[in-house]
Motif scaffolding. Sequence first.
Motif, short mmCIF file in Angstrom:
data_model
loop_
_atom_site.label_atom_id
_atom_site.label_comp_id
_atom_site.label_asym_id
_atom_site.label_seq_id
_atom_site.Cartn_x
_atom_site.Cartn_y
_atom_site.Cartn_z
N LYS A 29 0.83 -1.20 0.00
CA LYS A 29 0.00 0.00 0.00
C LYS A 29 0.86 1.25 0.00
O LYS A 29 0.49 2.27 -0.57
CB LYS A 29 -0.93 0.01 1.21
N GLY A 30 2.02 1.18 0.63
CA GLY A 30 2.93 2.32 0.71
C GLY A 30 3.78 2.50 -0.53
O GLY A 30 4.31 3.57 -0.77
N SER A 31 3.95 1.45 -1.33
CA SER A 31 4.81 1.56 -2.51
C SER A 31 4.05 2.25 -3.64
O SER A 31 2.83 2.16 -3.73
CB SER A 31 5.31 0.18 -2.95
N ASP A 32 4.79 2.90 -4.50
CA ASP A 32 4.18 3.70 -5.57
C ASP A 32 4.07 2.88 -6.84
O ASP A 32 4.92 2.97 -7.72
CB ASP A 32 5.02 4.97 -5.79
N LEU A 33 3.03 2.05 -6.92
CA LEU A 33 2.79 1.24 -8.12
C LEU A 33 1.74 1.93 -8.98
O LEU A 33 0.87 2.63 -8.46
CB LEU A 33 2.32 -0.16 -7.71
N ASP A 34 1.81 1.71 -10.28
CA ASP A 34 0.87 2.37 -11.18
C ASP A 34 -0.39 1.55 -11.43
O ASP A 34 -1.08 1.76 -12.41
CB ASP A 34 1.56 2.74 -12.50
N ILE A 35 -0.68 0.60 -10.53
CA ILE A 35 -1.92 -0.17 -10.64
C ILE A 35 -2.64 -0.15 -9.30
O ILE A 35 -2.04 0.03 -8.25
CB ILE A 35 -1.68 -1.63 -11.09
N ASP A 36 -3.95 -0.35 -9.36
CA ASP A 36 -4.79 -0.39 -8.18
C ASP A 36 -4.81 -1.83 -7.67
O ASP A 36 -5.17 -2.74 -8.40
CB ASP A 36 -6.21 0.08 -8.56
N LEU A 37 -4.42 -2.03 -6.40
CA LEU A 37 -4.35 -3.38 -5.85
C LEU A 37 -5.45 -3.60 -4.82
O LEU A 37 -5.77 -2.70 -4.04
CB LEU A 37 -3.00 -3.62 -5.17
N GLN A 38 -6.03 -4.81 -4.83
CA GLN A 38 -6.93 -5.23 -3.77
C GLN A 38 -6.35 -6.51 -3.17
O GLN A 38 -5.72 -7.30 -3.86
CB GLN A 38 -8.34 -5.52 -4.30
#
Length: 162
Positions: free
Chosen positions: A148-157
């Motif tokens: 949640k803290g990492s800056d990824l360019d996708i929405d994760l659930q």
Amino acid sequence: MADSSFDIVSKVDHQEAENALNQARKEVEQRYDFKGTDASIEWSGEQILIKANSEERAKAVLDVFQTKLIKRGISLKSLESGEPFASGKEYRIVSTLKDGISSENAKKIGKIIRDEGPKGVKSQIQGDELRVQSKSRDDLQAVIALLKGSDLDIDLQFINYR
């Protein structure tokens, strides 16, 4: 004791996306600043097609749609929009909703878990999702917080937490 696990997915609720698009279409049809601009937003197969008679109006329609997505709880990381391009006398923007985790993003997430996550946490790619396993539930919670803290360019659930 058996390993605890959870799955990492990137899914878009298509019914909510449909509702957001319908709300955006109604707002575009009714708003005074869109009168006479031939502005519209509609599904074109799996893509969303935005049309208007100027680049600014097309971007404004996209902005209205993004606002509706946020209100419906859909992350803007799931929306991929192209640049406005001219097609005759109208400007178009083609957008798509990203569903599932691509293999390169799955590898990136796995690498983050291996490098920065707690020891003893295993991740494996299963199609367009990732399964994360560990003996300790606290380690799994730490992985969720890390991602949640990492800056990824996708929405994760995070689903199927057991």
